[in-house]
Motif scaffolding. Structure first.
Motif, short mmCIF file in Angstrom:
data_model
loop_
_atom_site.label_atom_id
_atom_site.label_comp_id
_atom_site.label_asym_id
_atom_site.label_seq_id
_atom_site.Cartn_x
_atom_site.Cartn_y
_atom_site.Cartn_z
N LEU A 1 20.21 49.83 44.57
CA LEU A 1 20.42 48.61 43.80
C LEU A 1 20.77 47.46 44.73
O LEU A 1 21.51 47.63 45.70
CB LEU A 1 21.58 48.80 42.80
N GLY A 2 20.24 46.29 44.40
CA GLY A 2 20.54 45.11 45.21
C GLY A 2 20.64 43.87 44.34
O GLY A 2 19.96 43.74 43.31
N GLU A 3 21.49 42.95 44.77
CA GLU A 3 21.62 41.65 44.12
C GLU A 3 21.62 40.57 45.20
O GLU A 3 22.50 40.54 46.06
CB GLU A 3 22.92 41.57 43.30
N LEU A 4 20.59 39.73 45.15
CA LEU A 4 20.44 38.65 46.12
C LEU A 4 20.55 37.31 45.41
O LEU A 4 19.86 37.06 44.42
CB LEU A 4 19.07 38.75 46.81
N ASP A 5 21.41 36.45 45.91
CA ASP A 5 21.56 35.10 45.37
C ASP A 5 21.36 34.09 46.50
O ASP A 5 21.94 34.24 47.58
CB ASP A 5 22.95 34.91 44.76
N THR A 6 20.55 33.09 46.24
CA THR A 6 20.32 32.04 47.22
C THR A 6 20.55 30.68 46.59
O THR A 6 20.41 30.49 45.38
CB THR A 6 18.88 32.09 47.79
N ASN A 7 20.91 29.73 47.43
CA ASN A 7 20.96 28.33 47.00
C ASN A 7 20.54 27.46 48.17
O ASN A 7 20.74 27.82 49.33
CB ASN A 7 22.36 27.94 46.49
N LYS A 8 19.94 26.35 47.86
CA LYS A 8 19.45 25.48 48.92
C LYS A 8 19.56 24.01 48.51
O LYS A 8 19.50 23.65 47.33
CB LYS A 8 18.00 25.78 49.26
N PHE A 9 19.72 23.18 49.52
CA PHE A 9 19.68 21.73 49.36
C PHE A 9 18.68 21.19 50.37
O PHE A 9 18.65 21.63 51.53
CB PHE A 9 21.05 21.09 49.61
N SER A 10 17.85 20.24 49.94
CA SER A 10 16.91 19.62 50.87
C SER A 10 16.79 18.14 50.59
O SER A 10 16.98 17.68 49.45
CB SER A 10 15.53 20.29 50.77
N GLN A 11 16.49 17.41 51.64
CA GLN A 11 16.29 15.97 51.55
C GLN A 11 15.13 15.59 52.47
O GLN A 11 15.09 15.99 53.64
CB GLN A 11 17.54 15.20 51.96
N GLU A 12 14.20 14.83 51.93
CA GLU A 12 13.06 14.38 52.73
C GLU A 12 12.81 12.90 52.47
O GLU A 12 12.88 12.43 51.33
CB GLU A 12 11.81 15.19 52.40
N PHE A 13 12.49 12.18 53.54
CA PHE A 13 12.10 10.78 53.47
C PHE A 13 10.72 10.63 54.10
O PHE A 13 10.43 11.26 55.13
CB PHE A 13 13.09 9.86 54.20
N GLN A 14 9.87 9.78 53.51
CA GLN A 14 8.56 9.47 54.06
C GLN A 14 8.33 7.97 53.95
O GLN A 14 8.58 7.37 52.90
CB GLN A 14 7.45 10.20 53.30
N LEU A 15 7.84 7.38 55.01
CA LEU A 15 7.49 5.96 55.02
C LEU A 15 6.03 5.85 55.43
O LEU A 15 5.64 6.29 56.51
CB LEU A 15 8.37 5.18 55.99
N ALA A 16 5.21 5.25 54.55
CA ALA A 16 3.78 5.13 54.81
C ALA A 16 3.39 3.68 54.96
O ALA A 16 3.79 2.81 54.16
CB ALA A 16 2.98 5.76 53.66
N SER A 17 2.60 3.41 55.98
CA SER A 17 2.13 2.04 56.23
C SER A 17 0.98 1.72 55.29
O SER A 17 0.40 2.61 54.65
CB SER A 17 1.65 1.94 57.68
N PRO A 18 0.59 0.45 55.20
CA PRO A 18 -0.63 0.12 54.44
C PRO A 18 -1.86 0.70 55.14
O PRO A 18 -1.84 1.01 56.33
CB PRO A 18 -0.64 -1.41 54.44
N THR A 19 -2.92 0.87 54.38
CA THR A 19 -4.17 1.40 54.92
C THR A 19 -5.17 0.28 55.13
O THR A 19 -5.01 -0.84 54.64
CB THR A 19 -4.76 2.45 53.97
N GLY A 20 -6.22 0.59 55.88
CA GLY A 20 -7.30 -0.36 56.09
C GLY A 20 -7.25 -1.10 57.40
O GLY A 20 -8.23 -1.76 57.78
N GLY A 21 -6.14 -1.01 58.13
CA GLY A 21 -6.04 -1.69 59.41
C GLY A 21 -6.43 -0.80 60.57
O GLY A 21 -6.85 0.35 60.39
N PHE A 22 -6.27 -1.32 61.76
CA PHE A 22 -6.58 -0.54 62.96
C PHE A 22 -5.62 0.63 63.11
O PHE A 22 -6.02 1.72 63.52
CB PHE A 22 -6.51 -1.44 64.20
N VAL A 23 -4.36 0.41 62.75
CA VAL A 23 -3.35 1.46 62.87
C VAL A 23 -2.77 1.78 61.49
O VAL A 23 -2.38 0.87 60.74
CB VAL A 23 -2.20 1.05 63.83
#
Length: 754
Positions: free
Chosen positions: A342-364
């Motif tokens: 018999l087994g009992e497994l309990d997990t908990n997690k916290f995550s945080q993500e940030f993303q910053l996207a530039s405009p499209t259509g340019g050279f970079v």
């Protein structure tokens, strides 16, 4: 339906089901749909993304009749799922499967931007109200939150719709008492707020039998719900709050498959159980079952900063995994091996993500981000064995005064149960910049720095045995206590990606990628022995062509790949003391010196005439250990990777027609095939699984001027049987796992949209 090489779905606009992709562009009659994906954190046509992506939409899932998230392996060649050894996905033959708690998954499952990394959890229970599943092949990390050395399976659920009130409901019933109910409600809460709620309940009886307890083996039951709240706070600000809960139960436990000791085989035969590779019957005096619960929530914030876009995803999740998996095979008054597991497994997690996207259509163009994830896991596990002696007499009175505590420690008083406690913590910064040198040629450069802190401890506690066994036995630990009861490993890595792309024309693109990947080191305990393992790294090459022809009625994509892994984290069988001077087999994780996987993937989709869509896809994967000397007497070099068929493919056909009366009809058939493979490292004969193919069919009718649909389905039409895994379990012989999909299921369904 898309299956390999890149994304594509069938061209059937007249009868699009409720679950069809929201992001499909409307195709002209007789053309293939254009599929948009977010593999590079931007909305793009999949044909323009320099990466092997395999996408499946909700309609394609429904047409096959599959009901479980893990069945994606039969729709996408090159993907496998192994339910044994901790349960995990593999891509291109590669994936770590381990009971160790500090081992990161080779394939990340990401649902609405949140990494589902809880141990023993496949990441998703139920597939209701899903928009699409994107499988990204090869190392990922420069644009996804958590590093993955084999690939990412990204799941997108449907967003709430502003100003729309709708209800979709469906139900089906089939053989083996298969019953499935799904419902989704979308309601506006004012002009700028909408709520979307979905729920499901599905179950199916198994096909094995426990003749001692007169109970079915292999049954499943799942239910759950998901809620999403969309708030449009202005032209540049959007909030999406998500919450979900799901529960899974099954009795798909391992059953005898042959090579049992003579006395055990004789007793099984007297009870009417004849083990072989096709039998799922047992006479075990204890009933095995597994229950999983997953729940959590997230908040996604999308903010426009001028021409830039900032995304934040904050998430918290918990999982609970309870297992009762005894191994006796016979009534407990005749024979027992490990009667209490018999087994009992309990997990908990916290995550945080940030993303910053530039405009499209340019050279970079660029996307940059930061990611943090902390996963805690705690498991109590008891394994109390008699190693062949019965536990009770015929009257039920206990006759086993001594139980061997495999989860105890020799010489440690009041210790019959193991307590594992682990923390996996990671922080990373990542990004990708694309230089558009011309309208035809661009170069993408990506990078990621990751730092990990992984720790694990093993302690021994006392659990009162009377509620479990019905009496108070004496316990003997089988292994000494660990010299080091806890440990921690830390480390960092920089991985990167280089991807040039060249468009020969508007409809033909050539691309190549070179990427590296990384999995952190970890801590394992094997038979109570402290056993740390090293980090895993990979260098991967890929080149391909994505093309559309004949006025977008034909799509052909091909790619070739090569990946070289160093210090691959792999699972093998080893031995631990049984307390009687003998040995028990146990699984452990360690490092293989090197492995290589290479192959070819392809997909073709064709609309030869309006209403008819043909799809075909394949994967050829040649994967083997190129340097793996386990010990002085065991060399696995040049052996195949586990659960890795060399060939896998799928073909499908869809045809729809609307009669003069207004009645709509649609027919679907698909065939998935995979070649032989082995489920245990070293290719032992007992772990061999023959190649097999599965055929599914579905017929759907739509009433005139109505959103009511009904029809019939056949899953595994030709009743093809297969095993999903084998274990050579010491003195009790060979055991195997089976799947509810390993038999024919016929049924009918009805659905409606309001």
């Amino acid at each position: 339906m898309l299956l390999t090489g890149s994304a594509l779905v069938s061209s059937l606009p007249a009868m699009a089901a409720a679950g069809e992709l929201a992001e499909d562009t409307v195709a002209a009659p007789g053309q293939l749909h254009e599929i948009t994906v977010t593999a590079q954190r931007r909305v793009e046509n999949s044909q323009d993304v320099p990466l092997a992506i395999k996408s499946v939409d909700a309609d394609a899932l429904a047409q096959t009749g599959y009901t479980d998230f893990t069945d994606i392996q039969y729709m996408v060649p090159g993907v496998q799922y192994d339910p044994t050894q901790g349960a995990a996905f593999q891509i291109r033959g590669v994936g770590s499967r381990s009971f160790d708690f500090s081992n990161a998954k080779s394939v990340s499952v990401v649902v609405d931007g949140v990494v589902m990394d809880g141990q023993r959890a496949n990441g998703l229970i139920g597939i209701t109200d899903m928009e699409r599943i994107d499988v990204l092949m090869g190392p990922q990390g420069t644009l996804f939150g958590k590093n993955a050395t084999s690939g990412v399976i990204s799941v997108t659920t449907r967003k709430p719709e502003l100003g729309v009130t709708s209800l979709s409901a469906s139900g089906s019933y089939g053989e083996h008492d298969e019953r499935i109910l799904n419902a989704t409600l979308n309601v506006p809460l004012g002009r700028d707020v909408a709520l979307r709620v979905s729920g499901f309940d599905q179950a199916q009886d198994g096909f094995g039998r426990n003749v001692t307890l007169d109970r079915t083996i292999g049954s499943t039951h799942e239910y759950g719900g998901r809620a999403r709240l969309l708030v449009d706070a202005g032209p540049d600000l959007e909030f999406i709050a998500r919450a979900d809960f799901a529960r899974h139960w099954d009795s798909s436990v391992r059953t005898p498959a042959g090579n049992q000791p003579e006395n055990v085989a004789q007793m099984l035969a007297e009870l009417g159980v004849f083990p072989d590779g096709r039998s799922a019957d047992t006479a075990d005096g204890s009933f095995g079952e597994i229950t999983t619960r997953e729940y959590g929530g997230s908040l996604e914030v999308n903010l426009g900063l001028g021409e830039h876009q900032l995304k934040s995803i904050t998430a918290y999740r918990e999982t609970a995994y309870d297992n009762s998996t005894p191994v006796n095979l016979l009534p407990l008054d005749q024979y027992a091996y490990v009667p209490f597991n018999l087994g009992e497994l309990d997990t908990n997690k916290f995550s945080q993500e940030f993303q910053l996207a530039s405009p499209t259509g340019g050279f970079v163009e660029y996307v940059v981000g930061a990611f943090y994830n902390k996963l805690n896991a705690q498991q109590t596990q008891l394994q109390w064995a008699t190693l062949g002696a019965p536990v009770y007499d015929a009257s039920g009175a206990p006759i086993a005064p001594l139980l061997y505590a495999i989860t105890g420690a020799a010489g440690v008083a009041d210790a019959n149960t193991s307590l594992f406690d682990s923390t996996n913590e990671t922080a990373a910064a990542f990004g990708q910049v694309t230089f558009n040198f011309t309208d035809r040629f661009n170069l993408a450069l990506g990078g990621r720095y990751t730092h990990d802190w992984n720790s694990q401890s093993l302690d021994f506690i006392w659990l009162d045995p009377e509620p479990i066994t019905g009496y108070n036995p004496t316990f003997a630990g089988t292994s000494p206590a660990p010299v080091y009861p806890d440990g921690k490993v830390t480390g960092g890595n920089f991985s990167y990606r280089i991807a040039p792309t060249f468009h020969l024309s508007d409809d033909v693109m050539l691309y190549a990628t070179y990427s590296t990947g990384y999995k952190p080191a970890g801590i394992a305990f094997v038979g109570n022995d402290y056993s740390p393992y090293r980090k895993e790294t990979v260098k991967a090459w890929e080149a391909g062509i994505k093309s559309e022809w004949w006025d977008r009625r034909l799509r052909v994509n091909l790619d070739v790949f090569l990946s070289n892994f160093k210090d691959f984290q792999t699972t093998i069988l080893t031995t631990i003391p049984d307390g009687q001077g003998g040995e028990l087999q146990a699984t452990t994780i360690g490092n293989a010196g090197a492995l290589r996987t290479k192959g070819v993937e392809g997909v073709i989709a064709l609309v030869p005439v309006p209403g008819l869509t043909l799809n075909g896809s394949f994967t050829y994967t040649d994967g083997e250990f190129t340097d793996y000397v386990y010990n002085e007497t065991t060399d696995y070099t040049d052996t195949a990777l586990t659960n890795s068929p060399k060939f896998s493919s799928m073909v499908s056909a869809d045809y729809e027609h609307t009669f003069a009366s207004g009645l709509g009809a649609r027919a679907h058939v698909d065939y998935a095939w995979r070649s032989e493979y082995w489920t245990v490292t070293g290719q032992p004969d007992y772990s061999h699984v023959d190649g097999y193919g599965l055929v599914n069919a579905r017929v759907t009718f739509t009433l005139p001027d109505s959103n009511i649909r009904f029809g019939a389905y056949a899953r595994n039409l030709f009743d093809t049987y297969y095993s999903t895994g084998f274990q050579n379990y010491g003195a009790v012989g060979m055991l195997h796992y089976t799947s509810p999909s390993a038999r024919r299921t016929l049924g009918g369904f009805i659905s409606a949209d309001f």
